[in-house]
Write a protein that holds these residues in place. Sequence first.
Motif, PDB file in Angstrom:
ATOM      1  N   TRP A 106       0.813  -1.222   0.000  1.00 18.61           N
ATOM      2  CA  TRP A 106       0.000   0.000   0.000  1.00 18.61           C
ATOM      3  C   TRP A 106       0.844   1.270   0.000  1.00 18.61           C
ATOM      4  CZ3 TRP A 106       0.679   3.492   3.872  1.00 18.61           C
ATOM      5  CH2 TRP A 106       1.199   3.034   5.094  1.00 18.61           C
ATOM      6  N   TRP A 107       2.125   1.179   0.325  1.00 19.42           N
ATOM      7  CA  TRP A 107       2.988   2.359   0.344  1.00 19.42           C
ATOM      8  C   TRP A 107       3.101   3.005  -1.034  1.00 19.42           C
ATOM      9  CZ3 TRP A 107       4.704   3.729   5.122  1.00 19.42           C
ATOM     10  CH2 TRP A 107       4.668   2.737   6.114  1.00 19.42           C
ATOM     11  N   ARG A 108       2.785   2.255  -2.088  1.00 15.25           N
ATOM     12  CA  ARG A 108       2.885   2.772  -3.459  1.00 15.25           C
ATOM     13  C   ARG A 108       1.534   3.221  -3.987  1.00 15.25           C
ATOM     14  NH1 ARG A 108       7.995   0.838  -5.007  1.00 15.25           N
ATOM     15  NH2 ARG A 108       7.649   0.891  -7.242  1.00 15.25           N
ATOM     16  N   ARG A 109       0.576   3.420  -3.086  1.00 17.72           N
ATOM     17  CA  ARG A 109      -0.752   3.876  -3.487  1.00 17.72           C
ATOM     18  C   ARG A 109      -0.661   5.122  -4.370  1.00 17.72           C
ATOM     19  NH1 ARG A 109      -4.586   4.173   1.797  1.00 17.72           N
ATOM     20  NH2 ARG A 109      -4.839   6.296   0.988  1.00 17.72           N
ATOM     21  N   THR A 160      11.685  -7.365  -4.997  1.00 18.14           N
ATOM     22  CA  THR A 160      12.472  -7.585  -6.216  1.00 18.14           C
ATOM     23  C   THR A 160      12.108  -6.596  -7.317  1.00 18.14           C
ATOM     24  OG1 THR A 160      10.900  -9.287  -6.975  1.00 18.14           O
ATOM     25  CG2 THR A 160      12.818 -10.030  -5.710  1.00 18.14           C
ATOM     26  N   HIS A 161      10.842  -6.263  -7.453  1.00 19.89           N
ATOM     27  CA  HIS A 161      10.420  -5.352  -8.525  1.00 19.89           C
ATOM     28  C   HIS A 161      11.030  -3.962  -8.365  1.00 19.89           C
ATOM     29  CE1 HIS A 161       7.735  -2.697 -10.838  1.00 19.89           C
ATOM     30  NE2 HIS A 161       7.533  -3.747 -11.626  1.00 19.89           N
ATOM     31  N   PRO A 162      10.869  -3.297  -7.209  1.00 23.17           N
ATOM     32  CA  PRO A 162      11.480  -1.967  -7.095  1.00 23.17           C
ATOM     33  C   PRO A 162      12.998  -2.000  -7.117  1.00 23.17           C
ATOM     34  CG  PRO A 162      10.522  -2.647  -5.001  1.00 23.17           C
ATOM     35  CD  PRO A 162      10.058  -3.624  -6.031  1.00 23.17           C
ATOM     36  N   LEU A 163      13.602  -3.068  -6.597  1.00 25.93           N
ATOM     37  CA  LEU A 163      15.061  -3.123  -6.597  1.00 25.93           C
ATOM     38  C   LEU A 163      15.600  -3.149  -8.022  1.00 25.93           C
ATOM     39  CD1 LEU A 163      17.709  -3.347  -5.030  1.00 25.93           C
ATOM     40  CD2 LEU A 163      17.428  -5.835  -5.041  1.00 25.93           C
ATOM     41  N   THR A 224       1.331  13.134 -11.926  1.00 25.24           N
ATOM     42  CA  THR A 224       2.753  12.982 -12.259  1.00 25.24           C
ATOM     43  C   THR A 224       3.278  11.640 -11.766  1.00 25.24           C
ATOM     44  OG1 THR A 224       3.115  15.374 -12.200  1.00 25.24           O
ATOM     45  CG2 THR A 224       5.055  13.970 -11.950  1.00 25.24           C
ATOM     46  N   LYS A 225       2.887  11.250 -10.545  1.00 17.45           N
ATOM     47  CA  LYS A 225       3.313   9.951 -10.025  1.00 17.45           C
ATOM     48  C   LYS A 225       2.823   8.830 -10.930  1.00 17.45           C
ATOM     49  CE  LYS A 225       3.072   6.888  -6.014  1.00 17.45           C
ATOM     50  NZ  LYS A 225       2.693   6.722  -4.592  1.00 17.45           N
ATOM     51  N   ALA A 226       1.589   8.918 -11.375  1.00 16.26           N
ATOM     52  CA  ALA A 226       1.037   7.885 -12.250  1.00 16.26           C
ATOM     53  C   ALA A 226       1.788   7.838 -13.581  1.00 16.26           C
ATOM     54  CB  ALA A 226      -0.450   8.142 -12.488  1.00 16.26           C
ATOM     55  N   LEU A 227       2.121   9.001 -14.124  1.00 19.17           N
ATOM     56  CA  LEU A 227       2.862   9.042 -15.382  1.00 19.17           C
ATOM     57  C   LEU A 227       4.243   8.419 -15.241  1.00 19.17           C
ATOM     58  CD1 LEU A 227       2.017  12.626 -16.687  1.00 19.17           C
ATOM     59  CD2 LEU A 227       1.443  10.462 -17.820  1.00 19.17           C
ATOM     60  N   LEU A 228       4.952   8.750 -14.175  1.00 20.38           N
ATOM     61  CA  LEU A 228       6.301   8.230 -13.986  1.00 20.38           C
ATOM     62  C   LEU A 228       6.280   6.719 -13.771  1.00 20.38           C
ATOM     63  CD1 LEU A 228       7.757  11.056 -11.729  1.00 20.38           C
ATOM     64  CD2 LEU A 228       8.267  10.632 -14.134  1.00 20.38           C
ATOM     65  N   ARG A 229       5.289   6.235 -13.048  1.00 16.23           N
ATOM     66  CA  ARG A 229       5.205   4.790 -12.838  1.00 16.23           C
ATOM     67  C   ARG A 229       4.896   4.074 -14.152  1.00 16.23           C
ATOM     68  NH1 ARG A 229       5.665   2.172  -8.618  1.00 16.23           N
ATOM     69  NH2 ARG A 229       5.301   3.918  -7.217  1.00 16.23           N
ATOM     70  N   GLN A 239       3.320   6.552 -23.884  1.00 15.10           N
ATOM     71  CA  GLN A 239       3.574   7.462 -22.771  1.00 15.10           C
ATOM     72  C   GLN A 239       3.236   8.906 -23.146  1.00 15.10           C
ATOM     73  OE1 GLN A 239       4.193   6.611 -19.789  1.00 15.10           O
ATOM     74  NE2 GLN A 239       4.862   8.480 -18.780  1.00 15.10           N
ATOM     75  N   ARG A 240       3.569   9.300 -24.368  1.00 16.94           N
ATOM     76  CA  ARG A 240       3.218  10.665 -24.805  1.00 16.94           C
ATOM     77  C   ARG A 240       1.710  10.857 -24.805  1.00 16.94           C
ATOM     78  NH1 ARG A 240       4.161  12.647 -29.672  1.00 16.94           N
ATOM     79  NH2 ARG A 240       4.276  10.593 -30.705  1.00 16.94           N
TER      80      ARG A 240
END
Length: 258
Positions: A106-109, A160-163, A224-229, A239-240
């Motif tokens: 949930w920290w990545r909500r 493993t995914h974020p690392l 912005t967070k959603a776009l970067l993810r 992405q554009r």
Amino acid sequence: MSLLDQDGVRVTVHDAVATVTLTNAARRNAQTPALWHALAETGRRLTGDVRVAVLRAEGVSFSAGLDRRALTPEGIEGQLSLFDLAGAPESERDATIASYQEAFTWWRRPDLVSIAAVQGHAIGAGFQLALACDLRVCAEDAQFAMRETSLGLVPDLGGTHPLVGLVGYARALEICATGRAVHAAEAERLGLANLVVPADQLSAATDDLTAALLAAERGALIETKALLRAATHQDYDTQRAAERAAQGRRLRELAGLD
């Protein structure tokens, strides 16, 4: 406001900031199934008013990883041991590990930004908990290590995914396979740490970053967070198109049309 205080986790909410503190300093914030359930419950209780979640830890270590008592046949009183889990049916094992992973997801909500303030050791599950957050502010004495392979295990708490996303496959493999310590200065070079500061400035630096995040317009920050993810897995043209759609929504909201 106090939201939760149990099993080595204390949670308070003030204005738009939730502060989650690991409180078992005597055991270097070693993690247990009970702690994971408390962290998962924290995520369920946080309302949409929270904009920033800050993860802190009392004592000299952020988290020394899994409480080693869970690796013994006796286990931790009243809690499932890994020996018990090993003997469970496959579907039960999978469901149990999935319930533990909830403490780390949930920290990545999308509606909030999470910050881990890391001092001392962040080992195994502690490393994965720091990786669960969007951002990491580290004291100069911080040390990350993924020690699961030395125990015959794998990192299974979402780390493993974020690392791999932060340091790349080859470096992630080397870190996990060797179990070596990644000290704060190297963590900053690799992109694991956003900021490294002297230990006595960790709290203030985390507060400053929190204030900067709160100063940003919330809708713009969420978009912005959603776009970067999304940028980590979408091709350039897709992405554009996502950027155009997001900017259209922002323009309409700013113009009072939505």
